[in-house]
Motif scaffolding. Structure first.
Motif, PDB file in Angstrom:
ATOM      1  N   PRO A 340      22.783 -14.686  44.680  1.00 45.35           N
ATOM      2  CA  PRO A 340      21.722 -15.658  44.367  1.00 45.35           C
ATOM      3  C   PRO A 340      22.143 -17.072  44.746  1.00 45.35           C
ATOM      4  CG  PRO A 340      22.834 -14.950  42.359  1.00 45.35           C
ATOM      5  CD  PRO A 340      23.378 -14.089  43.462  1.00 45.35           C
ATOM      6  N   TYR A 341      21.141 -17.924  44.924  1.00 48.10           N
ATOM      7  CA  TYR A 341      21.398 -19.328  45.203  1.00 48.10           C
ATOM      8  C   TYR A 341      20.603 -20.161  44.207  1.00 48.10           C
ATOM      9  CZ  TYR A 341      21.864 -23.762  47.647  1.00 48.10           C
ATOM     10  OH  TYR A 341      22.159 -25.058  47.963  1.00 48.10           O
ATOM     11  N   PRO A 342      21.229 -21.116  43.512  1.00 50.30           N
ATOM     12  CA  PRO A 342      22.618 -21.554  43.695  1.00 50.30           C
ATOM     13  C   PRO A 342      23.626 -20.474  43.301  1.00 50.30           C
ATOM     14  CG  PRO A 342      21.648 -22.566  41.749  1.00 50.30           C
ATOM     15  CD  PRO A 342      20.525 -21.891  42.465  1.00 50.30           C
ATOM     16  N   ILE A 343      24.789 -20.537  43.927  1.00 46.37           N
ATOM     17  CA  ILE A 343      25.805 -19.507  43.724  1.00 46.37           C
ATOM     18  C   ILE A 343      26.384 -19.637  42.323  1.00 46.37           C
ATOM     19  CG2 ILE A 343      28.000 -18.602  44.557  1.00 46.37           C
ATOM     20  CD1 ILE A 343      27.281 -19.787  47.299  1.00 46.37           C
ATOM     21  N   PRO A 344      26.374 -18.558  41.520  1.00 49.03           N
ATOM     22  CA  PRO A 344      26.922 -18.621  40.154  1.00 49.03           C
ATOM     23  C   PRO A 344      28.414 -18.922  40.181  1.00 49.03           C
ATOM     24  CG  PRO A 344      25.590 -16.657  40.470  1.00 49.03           C
ATOM     25  CD  PRO A 344      25.817 -17.237  41.824  1.00 49.03           C
ATOM     26  N   PRO A 345      28.917 -19.634  39.177  1.00 49.38           N
ATOM     27  CA  PRO A 345      30.364 -19.895  39.099  1.00 49.38           C
ATOM     28  C   PRO A 345      31.130 -18.617  38.817  1.00 49.38           C
ATOM     29  CG  PRO A 345      29.261 -20.644  37.109  1.00 49.38           C
ATOM     30  CD  PRO A 345      28.185 -20.247  38.067  1.00 49.38           C
ATOM     31  N   ALA A 346      32.430 -18.653  39.063  1.00 51.05           N
ATOM     32  CA  ALA A 346      33.275 -17.487  38.838  1.00 51.05           C
ATOM     33  C   ALA A 346      33.172 -17.037  37.386  1.00 51.05           C
ATOM     34  CB  ALA A 346      34.731 -17.815  39.193  1.00 51.05           C
ATOM     35  N   GLU A 356      21.293 -25.332  35.695  1.00 50.73           N
ATOM     36  CA  GLU A 356      20.528 -26.367  35.014  1.00 50.73           C
ATOM     37  C   GLU A 356      20.065 -27.448  35.966  1.00 50.73           C
ATOM     38  OE1 GLU A 356      22.920 -27.831  31.852  1.00 50.73           O
ATOM     39  OE2 GLU A 356      22.871 -25.956  30.702  1.00 50.73           O
ATOM     40  N   GLU A 357      20.596 -27.464  37.182  1.00 47.18           N
ATOM     41  CA  GLU A 357      20.246 -28.476  38.154  1.00 47.18           C
ATOM     42  C   GLU A 357      19.650 -27.825  39.395  1.00 47.18           C
ATOM     43  OE1 GLU A 357      23.697 -30.724  39.019  1.00 47.18           O
ATOM     44  OE2 GLU A 357      23.883 -31.584  37.007  1.00 47.18           O
ATOM     45  N   GLU A 358      18.800 -28.574  40.082  1.00 50.71           N
ATOM     46  CA  GLU A 358      18.227 -28.105  41.340  1.00 50.71           C
ATOM     47  C   GLU A 358      19.334 -28.064  42.394  1.00 50.71           C
ATOM     48  OE1 GLU A 358      14.649 -27.094  43.650  1.00 50.71           O
ATOM     49  OE2 GLU A 358      15.155 -27.171  41.523  1.00 50.71           O
ATOM     50  N   PRO A 359      19.510 -26.946  43.075  1.00 50.79           N
ATOM     51  CA  PRO A 359      20.575 -26.862  44.076  1.00 50.79           C
ATOM     52  C   PRO A 359      20.241 -27.710  45.297  1.00 50.79           C
ATOM     53  CG  PRO A 359      19.207 -24.920  44.179  1.00 50.79           C
ATOM     54  CD  PRO A 359      18.719 -25.713  42.998  1.00 50.79           C
ATOM     55  N   PRO A 360      21.259 -28.108  46.066  1.00 49.20           N
ATOM     56  CA  PRO A 360      20.979 -28.855  47.298  1.00 49.20           C
ATOM     57  C   PRO A 360      20.199 -27.987  48.278  1.00 49.20           C
ATOM     58  CG  PRO A 360      23.288 -28.205  47.195  1.00 49.20           C
ATOM     59  CD  PRO A 360      22.695 -27.903  45.856  1.00 49.20           C
ATOM     60  N   PRO A 361      19.213 -28.550  48.957  1.00 47.02           N
ATOM     61  CA  PRO A 361      18.382 -27.735  49.841  1.00 47.02           C
ATOM     62  C   PRO A 361      19.067 -27.427  51.163  1.00 47.02           C
ATOM     63  CG  PRO A 361      17.671 -30.007  49.938  1.00 47.02           C
ATOM     64  CD  PRO A 361      18.749 -29.952  48.897  1.00 47.02           C
ATOM     65  N   MET A 362      18.606 -26.373  51.778  1.00 47.53           N
ATOM     66  CA  MET A 362      19.046 -26.025  53.126  1.00 47.53           C
ATOM     67  C   MET A 362      17.974 -26.494  54.106  1.00 47.53           C
ATOM     68  SD  MET A 362      19.641 -22.249  54.845  1.00 47.53           S
ATOM     69  CE  MET A 362      21.185 -21.949  54.004  1.00 47.53           C
TER      70      MET A 362
END
Length: 693
Positions: A340-346, A356-362
């Motif tokens: 999934p994106y954003p990529i979950p942390p380890a 909780e935040e909008e991921p940076p767009p591609m």
């Protein structure tokens, strides 16, 4: 002390007997009032029951006379309609045989959609192959995908024909066939996706063999309408650049990846560029690229193909030991795992974790096919929201189009199937339509003109068996203009290019219309098609005001064939704008009344209010039904236009003479090619002229 004012004396208290008498009198009055009320209610009930008895009696007499009249007219028309049906069925069988022979000569590798045994065997074989094939041969894998796509195209067309068939009766077998075709399409798309996933997993399992001198893995392959590419960055310090924010969007570090085989450029955010994942890109273009069309829950449809962007987990890396290459075989060796994106942390559960935040767009830049018609303003890109089964526009920004290069660019925070989308109802409801003969006296062709609010009208010329696009003359439609093909093939080709004229009931709410009952609409198309070579036909402004089991249209007989016939577009516009009620070019309004038949209506467009036909809700209304020419039902327009009405005084009524057609016009209609009328009816039905106008 002043004296007290004089006042009334103390009221005498009523005795118990007096109070009891008052209560008795009040109860008696209430009882009498209740009895009177019940007597009045019973009298009213009996009066209403008598009125209802009279109404039902009159209605039964009216309907019996109507059934008898319709039976006589159907018997009269029976030989003609049976002849028409025989020729149509014979022509259809000949066309099927010709298509099968042409298909045999082309050596098509897949079974035809109607060959159920062969189709089931093919699907079984393809399913097994998609689960078991471990080959990394892109050519072999995409050959399988192209075979499935060929079968999707043929099945899609067979399904379209089934849904818009006006020859013969469908029945349970036709419904079962429709469901089988729909199931086949879903399974074929599933096979294509599974086959691509399978060989992608095989490639990633051996991805170390594809690394270049920059320790970067980038593959691309083009096969027909399929474009596939994979990018994996294994460098510890990838070269990034800073993207400048656009229209309030924050900038950030990105990795620009160009995929020349796909002709696609991606601005990959740092979060992806530094992650241990693979980025897969698929570009599917051409007809039937939008596999989500049939199950989309909102009004969008993809135009120009679908771009699928996935993040995939990488399998464990290979190890070199004493000249041996050791590979750990896991589930990722035979299937892909989407990240999934954003990529979950380890350590986070990818199924439940939410950022909780909008991921940076591609950033994405991709080409559009040259034959795509862009009608949506402003342009809109969407991603496929699988849980909700819709095209979703949230998270898409900075959509732009460069007409010089025919490239579209946008930013997306969702990695999923992406597409330039257009509303399926962009051209709906039709602002108006008309049908005009184009073959002269005894001709077998007519032009359907649709006013969809565009600069140019859409004009489709229908003849025996085929239809041809005459307008608009846009560059994107050059490959279709003037090419005769089956009408459903033409309408599907227009839809594939973004000119969607195949509406369905699910489109009615978005288009702001009420869909007509299927039987009513089909019967109206078949009725009016009988007149397509002799009369001018046009839409009615009151069609949507009528009930769902009623369909309205206007018509005007062409009577000046010696002068070439007033059948040009300017003639049609003038005749239906003036709406003369008398004379040779008079305009009549006809209504299909459910399964019963057709009737004249007074609902010309120039009427200020909709003149509803008499109902049957009261004795007076039923009597009115038998006293007016408007609303008198006949079995067919061929019977209706004879002007032989049964209402009292019809023989001396000037209205009856005004409503009937000429004997020559009716004879020309009866001798019109049944193949032409069937093709015209099918085209009108596929366009859904009465539900969406």
């Amino acid at each position: 002390m002043a004296p007290k004012p004089a006042g009334k004396g103390k009221r005498k208290k009523k005795t118990k007997e007096e109070l009891e008498e008052e209560r008795r009198l009040a109860e008696e009055a209430a009882r009498l009032a209740e009895e009177e009320r019940l007597r009045a209610e019973e009298a009213e009930r009996q009066r209403l029951a008598e009125l209802e008895r009279q109404r039902l009696e009159l209605l039964e007499q009216f309907l019996a006379a109507e059934r008898a009249r319709l039976d006589v007219e159907l018997d009269e028309l029976g030989p003609l309609f049976r002849q028409f049906e025989h020729e149509r069925v014979r022509s259809r069988n000949e066309a099927l045989e010709a298509a099968e022979w042409e298909r045999f000569l082309r050596c098509v590798r897949v079974p035809a959609p109607r060959q159920r045994v062969e189709v089931n065997e093919f699907l079984l074989r393809m399913n097994e192959s998609s689960r078991e094939e471990d080959s990394r041969s892109l050519e072999e894998a995409f050959l399988t995908c192209e075979d499935c796509r060929t079968m999707v195209l043929e099945t899609r067309q067979a399904l379209l024909e089934t849904r818009n068939r006006v020859v013969g009766s469908g029945g349970p077998e036709e419904e079962a066939s429709r469901k089988a075709l729909e199931s086949d399409i879903r399974e074929l798309y599933a096979i294509i996706n599974a086959r691509i996933d399978r060989f992608t997993a095989a490639v990633l399992h051996h991805c170390d063999e594809y690394a270049n001198e920059r320790n970067e893995i980038q593959l691309g392959h083009v096969a027909g309408t399929f474009k596939w590419g994979v990018w994996v960055n294994t460098a510890k310090n990838p070269r990034l650049k800073v993207r400048v924010g656009v229209e309030g969007e924050e900038g950030g570090e990105v990795r620009v990846v160009e995929m020349p085989q796909l002709d696609v450029t991606l601005d990959i955010p740092k979060q992806i560029a530094l992650a241990n994942v693979a980025l897969r890109v698929q570009h599917r273009s051409g007809p039937a690229a939008d596999e989500f069309f049939w199950r989309c829950g909102n009004q969008w449809m993809a135009v120009g193909g679908v771009l699928v962007v996935d993040l995939l987990a990488l399998p464990p890396g290979a190890k070199k030991v004493r000249g041996w290459t050791l590979r750990q075989v896991t589930a990722l060796a035979s299937n892909v795992q989407r990240v999934p994106y954003p990529i979950p942390p380890a350590g986070a559960d990818p199924l439940t974790w939410q950022s909780e935040e909008e991921p940076p767009p591609m950033g994405v830049t991709a080409p559009l096919p040259p034959d795509v018609v862009l009608l949506q303003e402003p342009l809109q890109v969407a991603w496929w929201d699988e849980p909700h089964q819709i095209w979703n526009v949230d998270g898409i920004s900075n959509v732009s189009y460069d007409p010089a290069t025919n490239y579209v660019s946008f930013h997306t925070t969702h990695l999923a199937p992406l597409a330039l989308v257009m509303s399926r109802t962009r051209l709906l409801p039709y602002k108006g339509w008309n049908v005009r003969p184009t073959g002269g006296r005894n001709g077998s062709s007519a032009a359907i003109t649709l006013d969809c609010g565009l600069e140019d009208p859409i004009v489709i010329e229908v003849s025996t068996r085929t239809a041809t696009l005459s307008s608009p003359s846009w560059p994107q439609l050059q490959s279709l203009r003037g090419v005769a093909m089956p009408p459903l093939d033409l309408l599907q080709a227009l839809s594939d290019r973004g000119l969607h004229l195949l509406p369905e009931d699910r489109d009615a709410p978005a288009a702001g219309v009420k869909a007509k009952e299927r039987a009513t609409e089909e019967a109206m198309c078949k009725d009016l098609a009988l007149l397509g070579g002799v009369f001018l036909l046009a839409s009615s402004r009151w069609n949507q005001t009528a009930e769902p089991d009623e369909a309205l249209a206007r018509l005007s007989e062409v009577v000046d064939w010696e002068e070439g016939g007033r059948t040009q577009p300017q003639h049609v516009a003038r005749i239906f704008t003036k709406e003369k009620e008398d004379g040779e070019r008079r305009v009549l309004a006809v209504m299909r009344r459910g399964a019963k038949g057709v009737a004249f209506s007074d609902a010309l467009d120039k009427r200020e209010e909709y003149p509803r036909l008499p109902g049957v809700e009261s004795v007076e209304a039923v009597k009115a039904c038998g006293e007016t020419i408007f609303g008198e039902v006949h079995a067919s327009v061929l019977s209706l236009l004879r002007g032989q009405f049964v209402v009292p005084g019809a023989a001396d009524n000037p209205l009856a003479l005004r409503l009937c057609a000429s004997a020559e016009g009716l004879e020309l209609a009866r001798t019109t090619s049944p193949l032409f009328t069937a093709t015209l009816a099918q085209t009108m039905l596929a366009l859904r002229l009465f539900s969406f106008s």
